[in-house]
Motif scaffolding. Structure first.
Motif, PDB file in Angstrom:
ATOM      1  N   SER A 169      42.591  20.893 -12.611  1.00 13.22           N
ATOM      2  CA  SER A 169      43.691  20.327 -11.833  1.00 13.22           C
ATOM      3  C   SER A 169      43.382  18.888 -11.438  1.00 13.22           C
ATOM      4  CB  SER A 169      43.950  21.169 -10.579  1.00 13.22           C
ATOM      5  OG  SER A 169      44.364  22.477 -10.920  1.00 13.22           O
ATOM      6  N   VAL A 170      42.134  18.624 -11.054  1.00 11.36           N
ATOM      7  CA  VAL A 170      41.729  17.275 -10.683  1.00 11.36           C
ATOM      8  C   VAL A 170      41.781  16.361 -11.908  1.00 11.36           C
ATOM      9  CG1 VAL A 170      39.797  15.861  -9.858  1.00 11.36           C
ATOM     10  CG2 VAL A 170      40.308  18.056  -8.764  1.00 11.36           C
ATOM     11  N   TYR A 171      41.325  16.868 -13.042  1.00  2.00           N
ATOM     12  CA  TYR A 171      41.396  16.111 -14.297  1.00  2.00           C
ATOM     13  C   TYR A 171      42.829  15.690 -14.583  1.00  2.00           C
ATOM     14  CZ  TYR A 171      41.317  15.321 -19.401  1.00  2.00           C
ATOM     15  OH  TYR A 171      41.470  14.794 -20.658  1.00  2.00           O
ATOM     16  N   SER A 172      43.755  16.643 -14.500  1.00  2.00           N
ATOM     17  CA  SER A 172      45.163  16.357 -14.791  1.00  2.00           C
ATOM     18  C   SER A 172      45.740  15.353 -13.811  1.00  2.00           C
ATOM     19  CB  SER A 172      45.986  17.653 -14.763  1.00  2.00           C
ATOM     20  OG  SER A 172      45.575  18.541 -15.784  1.00  2.00           O
ATOM     21  N   ALA A 173      45.384  15.485 -12.529  1.00  2.00           N
ATOM     22  CA  ALA A 173      45.914  14.580 -11.506  1.00  2.00           C
ATOM     23  C   ALA A 173      45.435  13.149 -11.736  1.00  2.00           C
ATOM     24  CB  ALA A 173      45.503  15.059 -10.114  1.00  2.00           C
ATOM     25  N   ILE A 174      44.144  12.986 -12.035  1.00  2.15           N
ATOM     26  CA  ILE A 174      43.613  11.642 -12.269  1.00  2.15           C
ATOM     27  C   ILE A 174      44.188  11.060 -13.555  1.00  2.15           C
ATOM     28  CG2 ILE A 174      41.529  10.280 -12.706  1.00  2.15           C
ATOM     29  CD1 ILE A 174      39.990  12.291 -10.984  1.00  2.15           C
ATOM     30  N   LEU A 175      44.301  11.904 -14.591  1.00  3.73           N
ATOM     31  CA  LEU A 175      44.845  11.421 -15.860  1.00  3.73           C
ATOM     32  C   LEU A 175      46.295  10.975 -15.693  1.00  3.73           C
ATOM     33  CD1 LEU A 175      44.630  10.864 -18.831  1.00  3.73           C
ATOM     34  CD2 LEU A 175      45.060  13.293 -19.288  1.00  3.73           C
ATOM     35  N   ASP A 176      47.075  11.704 -14.921  1.00  3.95           N
ATOM     36  CA  ASP A 176      48.464  11.308 -14.676  1.00  3.95           C
ATOM     37  C   ASP A 176      48.522   9.944 -13.990  1.00  3.95           C
ATOM     38  OD1 ASP A 176      49.530  13.554 -15.835  1.00  3.95           O
ATOM     39  OD2 ASP A 176      49.851  14.633 -13.957  1.00  3.95           O
ATOM     40  N   MET A 177      47.601   9.700 -13.071  1.00  2.26           N
ATOM     41  CA  MET A 177      47.580   8.411 -12.380  1.00  2.26           C
ATOM     42  C   MET A 177      47.168   7.284 -13.323  1.00  2.26           C
ATOM     43  SD  MET A 177      46.185   9.138  -8.492  1.00  2.26           S
ATOM     44  CE  MET A 177      44.758  10.149  -8.927  1.00  2.26           C
ATOM     45  N   ILE A 178      46.305   7.599 -14.291  1.00  5.05           N
ATOM     46  CA  ILE A 178      45.898   6.589 -15.271  1.00  5.05           C
ATOM     47  C   ILE A 178      47.045   6.272 -16.213  1.00  5.05           C
ATOM     48  CG2 ILE A 178      44.391   6.153 -17.256  1.00  5.05           C
ATOM     49  CD1 ILE A 178      42.206   7.756 -15.819  1.00  5.05           C
ATOM     50  N   VAL A 179      47.683   7.313 -16.763  1.00  3.31           N
ATOM     51  CA  VAL A 179      48.764   7.119 -17.730  1.00  3.31           C
ATOM     52  C   VAL A 179      49.938   6.378 -17.103  1.00  3.31           C
ATOM     53  CG1 VAL A 179      50.480   8.305 -19.159  1.00  3.31           C
ATOM     54  CG2 VAL A 179      48.119   9.119 -19.131  1.00  3.31           C
ATOM     55  N   SER A 180      50.232   6.670 -15.829  1.00  2.00           N
ATOM     56  CA  SER A 180      51.349   6.023 -15.140  1.00  2.00           C
ATOM     57  C   SER A 180      50.997   4.624 -14.639  1.00  2.00           C
ATOM     58  CB  SER A 180      51.800   6.886 -13.959  1.00  2.00           C
ATOM     59  OG  SER A 180      50.783   6.961 -12.972  1.00  2.00           O
ATOM     60  N   ARG A 181      49.729   4.243 -14.805  1.00  4.78           N
ATOM     61  CA  ARG A 181      49.234   2.929 -14.377  1.00  4.78           C
ATOM     62  C   ARG A 181      49.135   2.804 -12.863  1.00  4.78           C
ATOM     63  NH1 ARG A 181      47.700  -0.879 -18.678  1.00  4.78           N
ATOM     64  NH2 ARG A 181      48.230   0.286 -20.547  1.00  4.78           N
ATOM     65  N   ASN A 182      49.193   3.938 -12.135  1.00  2.57           N
ATOM     66  CA  ASN A 182      48.875   3.879 -10.715  1.00  2.57           C
ATOM     67  C   ASN A 182      47.399   3.548 -10.539  1.00  2.57           C
ATOM     68  OD1 ASN A 182      51.430   4.505  -9.568  1.00  2.57           O
ATOM     69  ND2 ASN A 182      51.165   6.635 -10.173  1.00  2.57           N
ATOM     70  N   LEU A 183      46.597   3.956 -11.524  1.00  2.47           N
ATOM     71  CA  LEU A 183      45.219   3.514 -11.633  1.00  2.47           C
ATOM     72  C   LEU A 183      45.165   2.587 -12.837  1.00  2.47           C
ATOM     73  CD1 LEU A 183      43.299   6.877 -11.022  1.00  2.47           C
ATOM     74  CD2 LEU A 183      43.578   4.975  -9.412  1.00  2.47           C
ATOM     75  N   GLN A 184      44.824   1.335 -12.605  1.00  4.62           N
ATOM     76  CA  GLN A 184      44.911   0.316 -13.644  1.00  4.62           C
ATOM     77  C   GLN A 184      43.654   0.291 -14.519  1.00  4.62           C
ATOM     78  OE1 GLN A 184      47.397  -1.958 -14.419  1.00  4.62           O
ATOM     79  NE2 GLN A 184      48.726  -0.856 -13.000  1.00  4.62           N
ATOM     80  N   PRO A 185      43.787  -0.121 -15.794  1.00  7.15           N
ATOM     81  CA  PRO A 185      42.607  -0.308 -16.639  1.00  7.15           C
ATOM     82  C   PRO A 185      41.591  -1.213 -15.950  1.00  7.15           C
ATOM     83  CG  PRO A 185      44.581  -0.450 -17.971  1.00  7.15           C
ATOM     84  CD  PRO A 185      45.042  -0.402 -16.545  1.00  7.15           C
ATOM     85  N   GLY A 186      40.323  -0.790 -15.967  1.00 10.47           N
ATOM     86  CA  GLY A 186      39.264  -1.558 -15.327  1.00 10.47           C
ATOM     87  C   GLY A 186      39.060  -1.241 -13.867  1.00 10.47           C
ATOM     88  N   GLN A 187      39.947  -0.449 -13.269  1.00  2.76           N
ATOM     89  CA  GLN A 187      39.836  -0.159 -11.830  1.00  2.76           C
ATOM     90  C   GLN A 187      38.654   0.754 -11.549  1.00  2.76           C
ATOM     91  OE1 GLN A 187      43.526   0.901  -9.975  1.00  2.76           O
ATOM     92  NE2 GLN A 187      42.568   1.800  -8.163  1.00  2.76           N
ATOM     93  N   HIS A 188      37.917   0.445 -10.491  1.00  2.00           N
ATOM     94  CA  HIS A 188      36.762   1.252 -10.079  1.00  2.00           C
ATOM     95  C   HIS A 188      37.257   2.565  -9.474  1.00  2.00           C
ATOM     96  CE1 HIS A 188      32.837   1.543  -7.515  1.00  2.00           C
ATOM     97  NE2 HIS A 188      32.805   2.318  -8.587  1.00  2.00           N
ATOM     98  N   LEU A 189      36.701   3.671  -9.938  1.00  2.20           N
ATOM     99  CA  LEU A 189      37.084   4.992  -9.451  1.00  2.20           C
ATOM    100  C   LEU A 189      35.975   5.510  -8.544  1.00  2.20           C
ATOM    101  CD1 LEU A 189      38.419   6.478 -12.816  1.00  2.20           C
ATOM    102  CD2 LEU A 189      39.756   5.467 -10.954  1.00  2.20           C
ATOM    103  N   VAL A 190      36.226   5.523  -7.255  1.00  2.39           N
ATOM    104  CA  VAL A 190      35.231   5.950  -6.279  1.00  2.39           C
ATOM    105  C   VAL A 190      35.416   7.434  -5.996  1.00  2.39           C
ATOM    106  CG1 VAL A 190      34.296   5.567  -3.973  1.00  2.39           C
ATOM    107  CG2 VAL A 190      35.259   3.644  -5.269  1.00  2.39           C
ATOM    108  N   GLU A 191      34.376   8.215  -6.250  1.00  8.82           N
ATOM    109  CA  GLU A 191      34.474   9.670  -6.107  1.00  8.82           C
ATOM    110  C   GLU A 191      34.978  10.081  -4.732  1.00  8.82           C
ATOM    111  OE1 GLU A 191      30.869  11.663  -7.022  1.00  8.82           O
ATOM    112  OE2 GLU A 191      30.816  11.009  -9.125  1.00  8.82           O
ATOM    113  N   SER A 192      34.417   9.493  -3.685  1.00  8.78           N
ATOM    114  CA  SER A 192      34.786   9.900  -2.325  1.00  8.78           C
ATOM    115  C   SER A 192      36.253   9.601  -2.034  1.00  8.78           C
ATOM    116  CB  SER A 192      33.893   9.187  -1.303  1.00  8.78           C
ATOM    117  OG  SER A 192      33.995   7.772  -1.434  1.00  8.78           O
ATOM    118  N   GLU A 193      36.752   8.454  -2.530  1.00  9.93           N
ATOM    119  CA  GLU A 193      38.152   8.086  -2.300  1.00  9.93           C
ATOM    120  C   GLU A 193      39.086   9.027  -3.053  1.00  9.93           C
ATOM    121  OE1 GLU A 193      38.581   4.018  -3.350  1.00  9.93           O
ATOM    122  OE2 GLU A 193      37.356   3.261  -1.681  1.00  9.93           O
ATOM    123  N   LEU A 194      38.732   9.356  -4.301  1.00 13.19           N
ATOM    124  CA  LEU A 194      39.567  10.280  -5.076  1.00 13.19           C
ATOM    125  C   LEU A 194      39.550  11.665  -4.443  1.00 13.19           C
ATOM    126  CD1 LEU A 194      38.541   9.226  -8.695  1.00 13.19           C
ATOM    127  CD2 LEU A 194      40.808   8.966  -7.670  1.00 13.19           C
TER     128      LEU A 194
END
Length: 240
Positions: free
Chosen positions: A24-49
């Protein structure tokens, strides 16, 4: 359970298992990447996610590893996880393959045309024009993907459908930043494609689809060039 039950009867009684949290977490993060809510090159901080998704850090860590394995995330020793930034070559190669698949699907869709199929395409196109007028980019991207997937299904070729499904998310990832720019032209091209399919003109349908996917490919590459030469991009590239 009675021992006399058939395997299918026994299977029908089984309680569906919940999807593992890491999936479920994989799908949620992937959806944010595909939709560009998370931009290419953006730092992904475990605690924030973890806080954002309401989970512990462990499933986030596992999901990021899976995303790395699938090419969506880069893990840099000592620095952490970052959304993958596709190279021009990556994007160009995938969009070129997409063009080949979709051109053939359009030709086959015209040969296998049905009234129901054309009606479905016209309804998606109508909704696309509504989203365009409302400047609803997210809906335009979703409807664009749905229209292309529908053409694929109308081709009647299951192998084409399966291959297209494998690249669908990456196509949407590349299309999202150019959806607003492509806008009216893209939906006009969709209308022309549907007209060709509706009349059973396979050659015309293939030609229109080939040009349509090529326009998207060029728009993406031009957008990349503009982003790479912008003042903001130059500042990001400096070492502080």
């Amino acid at each position: 359970m009675s021992l006399s039950e058939t395997p299918s009867e026994a299977a029908s009684r089984r309680i569906a298992r919940p999807v593992p949290l890491r999936e479920s977490v994989y799908s949620a993060i992937l959806d944010m990447i595909v939709s560009r809510n998370l931009q290419p090159g953006q730092h992904l901080v475990e605690s924030e996610l973890a806080v954002m998704l309401g989970v512990s850090r462990q499933p986030v860590r596992e999901a990021l590893q899976w995303l790395k394995n699938d090419g969506w995330v880069d893990l840099r020793p000592g620095l952490g996880a970052f959304v993958h930034s596709p190279t021009v070559e990556e994007a160009d190669q995938l969009l070129a393959v997409r063009s080949l698949l979709e051109t053939e699907s359009a030709r086959l869709a015209a040969k296998n045309v049905t009234e129901e199929g054309v009606a479905r395409l016209r309804e998606i196109c109508r909704q696309g024009h509504v989203a365009l007028a409302a400047e609803d980019v997210a809906t335009m991207v979703a409807l664009n993907a749905e229209l292309h997937a529908t053409v694929m299904r109308l081709s009647g070729n299951d192998v084409l459908v399966e291959l297209a499904a494998q690249v669908d998310r990456r196509v949407r990832w590349y299309y999202t930043p150019v959806a607003r720019h492509r806008g009216a032209q893209s939906w006009q091209e969709h209308s022309e494609l549907i007209d060709a399919i509706a009349t059973g003109d396979a050659d015309r349908a293939g030609t229109v689809m080939s040009a349509h996917t090529e326009h998207t490919r060029r728009s993406y590459l031009e957008q990349r060039d503009d982003a790479d030469t912008s003042p903001t991009a130059a500042l990001k590239g400096r070492v502080h």
